[in-house]
Design an enzyme around this catalytic site. Sequence first.
Site, PDB file in Angstrom:
ATOM      1  N   LYS A  22       0.847  -1.204   0.000  1.00 49.57           N
ATOM      2  CA  LYS A  22       0.000   0.000   0.000  1.00 49.57           C
ATOM      3  C   LYS A  22       0.875   1.245   0.000  1.00 49.57           C
ATOM      4  CE  LYS A  22      -1.706   1.888   3.901  1.00 49.57           C
ATOM      5  NZ  LYS A  22      -1.473   3.338   4.027  1.00 49.57           N
ATOM      6  N   ASN A  23       1.857   1.298   0.880  1.00 50.79           N
ATOM      7  CA  ASN A  23       2.625   2.529   1.043  1.00 50.79           C
ATOM      8  C   ASN A  23       3.610   2.795  -0.088  1.00 50.79           C
ATOM      9  OD1 ASN A  23       1.134   3.126   3.254  1.00 50.79           O
ATOM     10  ND2 ASN A  23       2.638   2.384   4.733  1.00 50.79           N
ATOM     11  N   CYS A 117      -5.672   8.637   8.618  1.00 49.82           N
ATOM     12  CA  CYS A 117      -5.888   8.050   9.942  1.00 49.82           C
ATOM     13  C   CYS A 117      -5.616   9.088  11.031  1.00 49.82           C
ATOM     14  CB  CYS A 117      -4.962   6.842  10.158  1.00 49.82           C
ATOM     15  SG  CYS A 117      -5.481   5.411   9.219  1.00 49.82           S
ATOM     16  N   ARG A 122      -0.402  15.127  12.771  1.00 50.61           N
ATOM     17  CA  ARG A 122       0.474  14.570  11.731  1.00 50.61           C
ATOM     18  C   ARG A 122       0.791  15.696  10.747  1.00 50.61           C
ATOM     19  NH1 ARG A 122      -1.925   9.322   9.292  1.00 50.61           N
ATOM     20  NH2 ARG A 122       0.247   8.746   8.930  1.00 50.61           N
ATOM     21  N   ASP A 125       5.144  19.700   7.970  1.00 47.55           N
ATOM     22  CA  ASP A 125       6.116  20.804   7.978  1.00 47.55           C
ATOM     23  C   ASP A 125       7.434  20.415   7.316  1.00 47.55           C
ATOM     24  OD1 ASP A 125       6.132  19.110  10.327  1.00 47.55           O
ATOM     25  OD2 ASP A 125       7.823  20.313  11.021  1.00 47.55           O
ATOM     26  N   ASP A 304       3.780   0.706  12.262  1.00 45.31           N
ATOM     27  CA  ASP A 304       2.552   0.151  11.672  1.00 45.31           C
ATOM     28  C   ASP A 304       2.297  -1.282  12.113  1.00 45.31           C
ATOM     29  OD1 ASP A 304       2.837   1.855   8.461  1.00 45.31           O
ATOM     30  OD2 ASP A 304       2.178   2.511  10.435  1.00 45.31           O
ATOM     31  N   ARG A 396      -8.995   0.119   3.514  1.00 43.34           N
ATOM     32  CA  ARG A 396      -8.042   1.069   2.930  1.00 43.34           C
ATOM     33  C   ARG A 396      -6.701   0.415   2.645  1.00 43.34           C
ATOM     34  NH1 ARG A 396      -7.059   6.265   6.117  1.00 43.34           N
ATOM     35  NH2 ARG A 396      -5.568   6.341   4.401  1.00 43.34           N
TER      36      ARG A 396
HETATM   37  C1  EPZ Z   1       4.041   6.939   6.558  1.00 45.81           C
HETATM   38  O1  EPZ Z   1       3.312   8.023   7.102  1.00 45.81           O
HETATM   39  C2  EPZ Z   1       3.044   5.818   6.399  1.00 45.81           C
HETATM   40  N1  EPZ Z   1       2.003   6.226   5.473  1.00 45.81           N
HETATM   41  C3  EPZ Z   1       2.436   5.455   7.751  1.00 45.81           C
HETATM   42  O2  EPZ Z   1       1.660   4.291   7.541  1.00 45.81           O
HETATM   43  C4  EPZ Z   1       3.549   5.102   8.734  1.00 45.81           C
HETATM   44  O3  EPZ Z   1       2.977   4.952  10.007  1.00 45.81           O
HETATM   45  C5  EPZ Z   1       4.611   6.199   8.777  1.00 45.81           C
HETATM   46  O4  EPZ Z   1       5.081   6.475   7.444  1.00 45.81           O
HETATM   47  C6  EPZ Z   1       5.821   5.799   9.613  1.00 45.81           C
HETATM   48  O5  EPZ Z   1       6.399   4.639   9.074  1.00 45.81           O
HETATM   49  C7  EPZ Z   1       2.285   6.168   4.154  1.00 45.81           C
HETATM   50  O6  EPZ Z   1       3.364   5.773   3.736  1.00 45.81           O
HETATM   51  C8  EPZ Z   1       1.178   6.579   3.233  1.00 45.81           C
HETATM   52  P1  EPZ Z   1       6.349  10.024   8.670  1.00 45.81           P
HETATM   53  P2  EPZ Z   1       3.992   9.490   7.182  1.00 45.81           P
HETATM   54  O7  EPZ Z   1       6.433  11.238   7.841  1.00 45.81           O
HETATM   55  O8  EPZ Z   1       4.635   9.801   5.886  1.00 45.81           O
HETATM   56  C9  EPZ Z   1       6.017  13.294  12.031  1.00 45.81           C
HETATM   57  C10 EPZ Z   1      -0.248   2.962   7.475  1.00 45.81           C
HETATM   58  O9  EPZ Z   1      -0.929   2.432   8.363  1.00 45.81           O
HETATM   59  N2  EPZ Z   1       6.146  14.232  10.915  1.00 45.81           N
HETATM   60  O10 EPZ Z   1       7.497   9.074   8.716  1.00 45.81           O
HETATM   61  O11 EPZ Z   1       3.014  10.418   7.736  1.00 45.81           O
HETATM   62  C11 EPZ Z   1       4.662  12.593  11.996  1.00 45.81           C
HETATM   63  O12 EPZ Z   1       3.690  13.363  12.654  1.00 45.81           O
HETATM   64  C12 EPZ Z   1       0.231   4.372   7.650  1.00 45.81           C
HETATM   65  O13 EPZ Z   1       0.103   2.394   6.422  1.00 45.81           O
HETATM   66  C13 EPZ Z   1       6.292  15.582  11.194  1.00 45.81           C
HETATM   67  O14 EPZ Z   1       6.322  15.993  12.351  1.00 45.81           O
HETATM   68  O15 EPZ Z   1       5.077   9.182   8.293  1.00 45.81           O
HETATM   69  C14 EPZ Z   1       4.930  11.296  12.701  1.00 45.81           C
HETATM   70  O16 EPZ Z   1       4.833  11.493  14.094  1.00 45.81           O
HETATM   71  C15 EPZ Z   1      -0.220   4.962   8.984  1.00 45.81           C
HETATM   72  N3  EPZ Z   1       6.376  16.453  10.166  1.00 45.81           N
HETATM   73  C16 EPZ Z   1       6.379  10.979  12.351  1.00 45.81           C
HETATM   74  O17 EPZ Z   1       6.958  12.218  11.886  1.00 45.81           O
HETATM   75  C17 EPZ Z   1       6.333  16.051   8.856  1.00 45.81           C
HETATM   76  O18 EPZ Z   1       6.434  16.899   7.950  1.00 45.81           O
HETATM   77  C18 EPZ Z   1       6.493   9.935  11.262  1.00 45.81           C
HETATM   78  O19 EPZ Z   1       5.931  10.498  10.135  1.00 45.81           O
HETATM   79  C19 EPZ Z   1       6.184  14.671   8.591  1.00 45.81           C
HETATM   80  C20 EPZ Z   1       6.100  13.780   9.629  1.00 45.81           C
END
Ligand code: EPZ
Length: 430
Positions: A22-23, A117, A122, A125, A304, A396
């Site tokens: 998916k990702n 989700c 989330r 920035d 995840d 999803r």
């Molecule tokens: C991806 O989300 C995945 N989604 C998530 O999977 C997964 O949990 C996550 O990576 C961590 O592995 C997709 O790939 C579509 P991050 P993403 O940017 O990109 C913070 C699932 O169930 N952050 O690595 O949002 C954020 O809030 C989904 O398949 C910032 O602060 O993950 C989080 O606490 C759920 N600022 C942490 O970093 C930003 O600009 C990890 O976020 C971006 C992220």
Amino acid sequence: MDKLCIRGQNPLRGEVAISGSKNAAVAIIPAALLANDVVTLENVPHIADVANLVSIMRDMHVQVDYLDEHTLRIDSRNMVNDCANSEGVRKMRASYYLLGVLLGRFKHARVAFPGGCDFGVRPIDLHVKGFEALGASVTTKAIIEMKATELLGTNIFLDFASVGATINIMLAAVLAHGTTVIENAAKEPHVVDTASFLNSMGADVKGAGTDTIRIRGVRRLHGSEYAIIPDQIEAGTYMVASAVTGGDIKITNVIPRHLDSISAKLREIGIRIREEDDAIRVIGGGRLKPTKVKTLPYPGFPTDMQPQMMVLLSMVNGTSMINESVTDNRFRYVEQLQKMGANIDVEGHIAIIEGVDRLSGSEVAATDLRAGAAMVLAGLAAEGTTYVTNINYIDRGYEGMVDKLKLLGADIERTGGSDPVLRVIKDHAG
Ligand code: EPZ
């Protein structure tokens, strides 16, 4: 609304084939728009997030055809650059990849705020920081709008190894002038798969899978035929399904090294695991030991997989601990597990689990995609009958979960009957 009815305690046995990631798919499908050409994608998972993305792209006059249930043909030669009012964008967080793609191709993007989700704040920035570093001016009011006279390669250090920010900056940088270096980059398999796909279209991306990714901008990208990698988290979910039911499952169409942190943790608990080239066999049962889990960016234990591991540890005698260090507030589902008899105490990012002999069936709600999968695992293990509601979350990200579990011997039924993803495709296809 559809729900699942699960009668627990059947040990799951047999083989299950894992679908496309998916990702990876939610990044690679929009990335295809970077080439003003035709792209064919294989091993695309048949899930609602993909159907939603297809609908968003069709609204942008992209020609998207399902050559079969798992193969998409994407022709973006007549697309229009606007998804500011897209309902679909608001449904999923991964629609943020349209920002990087539209900025990269048109030097202009107007995209509604992404949804997805709800487990805590989330922000995006880090994505915006990357786009601004490449030369874009970004305004985030009712929508996110970005403009750039041109994109210039630059060095970007990510405060956190963000999956989304790493991929999004890659998407914007492949057609920029000059070289972009992303430091402290995310290393997840879907980051690497997206880089490989971009290179199949003629991009020049090196170092994906390491802390430092270097992208040399090229003038244009061409069409490609590409197959998406198997889903690491779907595979991990079925590994835990075998563990919680004391089963014996051979999980096929996987890349075992993507599962190393999950296999290591399950072995530590006492689960037997045997690896083959593209399969992994997981044998549950026996006396299991409590453990500690800390979620980390890849190659650490994936956030995840945190809810699924919680279900297993809730039935392991002794005291276990989970430290959710990646995501803010990802324990909302715990109160659903407590309704089934789990003994879990949550303090901020830490959960302390006192194992109980067994869980008892109850009516529980999916609070997000992976929590929904965890509720299913709990129902498969529990004594009695469990009803899981809000299963649109599960649709999803898990292709054919009910059918796959039935083939493994689970006693599980879905009310509402029809294929949920086909419903989404029909709804969107009009
Ligand atoms: C991806 O989300 C995945 N989604 C998530 O999977 C997964 O949990 C996550 O990576 C961590 O592995 C997709 O790939 C579509 P991050 P993403 O940017 O990109 C913070 C699932 O169930 N952050 O690595 O949002 C954020 O809030 C989904 O398949 C910032 O602060 O993950 C989080 O606490 C759920 N600022 C942490 O970093 C930003 O600009 C990890 O976020 C971006 C992220």
